[in-house]
Design a protein around this motif. Sequence first.
Motif, PDB file in Angstrom:
ATOM      1  N   LEU A   1       0.840  -1.203   0.000  1.00 30.97           N
ATOM      2  CA  LEU A   1       0.000   0.000   0.000  1.00 30.97           C
ATOM      3  C   LEU A   1       0.872   1.249   0.000  1.00 30.97           C
ATOM      4  CD1 LEU A   1      -2.838  -1.065   2.442  1.00 30.97           C
ATOM      5  CD2 LEU A   1      -2.969  -0.770  -0.025  1.00 30.97           C
ATOM      6  N   GLY A   2       1.985   1.188   0.743  1.00 26.88           N
ATOM      7  CA  GLY A   2       2.924   2.312   0.763  1.00 26.88           C
ATOM      8  C   GLY A   2       3.482   2.569  -0.621  1.00 26.88           C
ATOM      9  N   LEU A   3       3.743   1.474  -1.325  1.00 26.95           N
ATOM     10  CA  LEU A   3       4.283   1.575  -2.672  1.00 26.95           C
ATOM     11  C   LEU A   3       3.263   2.209  -3.625  1.00 26.95           C
ATOM     12  CD1 LEU A   3       6.546  -1.084  -3.970  1.00 26.95           C
ATOM     13  CD2 LEU A   3       4.747  -0.429  -5.509  1.00 26.95           C
TER      14      LEU A   3
ATOM     15  N   ARG B   1       0.827   4.209  -2.778  1.00 26.54           N
ATOM     16  CA  ARG B   1       0.745   5.604  -2.378  1.00 26.54           C
ATOM     17  C   ARG B   1       1.872   6.419  -3.005  1.00 26.54           C
ATOM     18  NH1 ARG B   1       0.298   9.859   1.208  1.00 26.54           N
ATOM     19  NH2 ARG B   1       2.384  10.403   0.571  1.00 26.54           N
ATOM     20  N   ALA B   2       3.098   5.843  -2.916  1.00 33.18           N
ATOM     21  CA  ALA B   2       4.269   6.534  -3.455  1.00 33.18           C
ATOM     22  C   ALA B   2       4.141   6.718  -4.970  1.00 33.18           C
ATOM     23  CB  ALA B   2       5.527   5.743  -3.116  1.00 33.18           C
ATOM     24  N   LEU B   3       3.647   5.682  -5.664  1.00 33.71           N
ATOM     25  CA  LEU B   3       3.483   5.780  -7.123  1.00 33.71           C
ATOM     26  C   LEU B   3       2.501   6.896  -7.472  1.00 33.71           C
ATOM     27  CD1 LEU B   3       3.203   2.302  -8.857  1.00 33.71           C
ATOM     28  CD2 LEU B   3       5.033   3.970  -9.004  1.00 33.71           C
TER      29      LEU B   3
ATOM     30  N   ASN C   1       1.823   9.472  -5.719  1.00 29.68           N
ATOM     31  CA  ASN C   1       2.439  10.745  -5.361  1.00 29.68           C
ATOM     32  C   ASN C   1       3.559  11.116  -6.338  1.00 29.68           C
ATOM     33  OD1 ASN C   1       2.350  12.913  -3.670  1.00 29.68           O
ATOM     34  ND2 ASN C   1       3.761  12.052  -2.158  1.00 29.68           N
ATOM     35  N   GLN C   2       4.193  10.105  -6.910  1.00 23.43           N
ATOM     36  CA  GLN C   2       5.332  10.334  -7.806  1.00 23.43           C
ATOM     37  C   GLN C   2       4.917  10.607  -9.253  1.00 23.43           C
ATOM     38  OE1 GLN C   2       8.331  10.868  -6.701  1.00 23.43           O
ATOM     39  NE2 GLN C   2       7.171  10.586  -4.825  1.00 23.43           N
TER      40      GLN C   2
END
Lengths: 335, 118
Positions: free
Chosen positions: A153-155, A157-159, A161-162
């Motif tokens: 899920l963190g990944l 989220r990061a995608l 955001n990125q």
Amino acid sequence: MDLEDLYRILRTGHVQAQGIVDTVPDPMLVLDSALTVQSANRAFFRTFAVGRYDTIGQHLYELGNGQWNIPELRHLLGEVIPKSSAVIDYKVEHKFPEIGKRVMLLTARTVFNADNVSHLMLLSIVDITERSRKEAEFEAVFGELRHRLKNVLGLVRALANQTKAEGISGEEYRKAFLGRLQAVVDANDLAFSDHGEDGLEALVARATKPFQTAPETIIIEPGPPLTLASKEIMSLSLLLHELATNALKYGALSAPAGTVRVRWDVEQDDHPLLRLSWRESGGPPVRKPTSTGYGTQLIQFAIAYNLGGKVEQNYRTEGFEAEIVVPLERAARPD
Amino acid sequence: MQKTILIVEDEFIIAMDLKVMLERLGWRVLGPVARVAHALRLLEDELPTVALLDVNLGDHPVTPVAEALRSRGVPFAVASAYDKPELFGGAVLEGIANVGKPTSEWSLLEVLAKLSPP
């Protein structure tokens, strides 16, 4: 009814009782009021690796060199049982000399004879050693799974955001985000597939497939077979996705006659290296971008940060080129 | 003066995300780095204002970095998916603030404000 008949009935009664006790799949003991073993079933002999003649007629606490002389069991039979007629699933852990540590659930029930003076006790012993080991294993696996889920899920989220959102439409953002997410999903699929699809060739084919606008726009030259570690799959999958996306937007794949050539080689050495090259041709004249975008940063993190490798990007006027060098995690394992 | 933050995180996309997020919030980022040895080397050159640590770095706990930070008086928080990071990272992580994983910008801001009051 004479004595002979009575004896026969008692005998058949006993045989029936023994038959019933034997069909119980869990170990079971029949004890008299002095805790001497009157009877035991086959499961008992099998589970605790003891013989019939060493068991029947013996005092419970003297069985097998005193291996049943367990403080918790003494407490159960001496203190608990006399005050209540039954005890159910009383957990006892004990290390037996022959069979090692066992976790057991004891159930005891007092059975009064017709004379109401003497009584027998049924003691069933469920060996839950394996079950509790499996439960502990399940707890550990479940905890790890929960941890990994949070990481995934963190990944995501990061995608999200990125992926650049400034100055583009919602549709464009969605397309860019879902494209990257798909590259991660594909990488996961490949990493966990057990059909031998964790090889570089399958990865290149899969990552470039959505960009094959016509047959042979992306030409994959056959290279040496190479099995990849899961983090290598993730990084290379994202790398190829970013390169192909850029090619479609600005490079060779934006022109009808443009093509991309992907080839790789493995340098077998003490520290094996993968060299992968991406060469575009037939596209519009190339100009070096003025600023580095999210895509370039993602490529750098995927290759340099995650794999300790290097990416060299050459903006040649006749076609963009990328050379990627990655130290292979395991010794390269040609299939 | 611009505040600095050391980021230790082994998942590359998350490392990149934290870096971009913190830079957007006005911090100067040391790293990010994915390994204990690398983090310790960075600390020899420069001590950050604060640090943000992933607890599990590919089966190695971040513990030596946390101990180095503590002995040098650098406040730090963890970004961990574990409910009790100290079970994996040891006593040095006991009572340390956890911004959680996935990390929201909001909880990051809240914890950083506590570690290094403006």
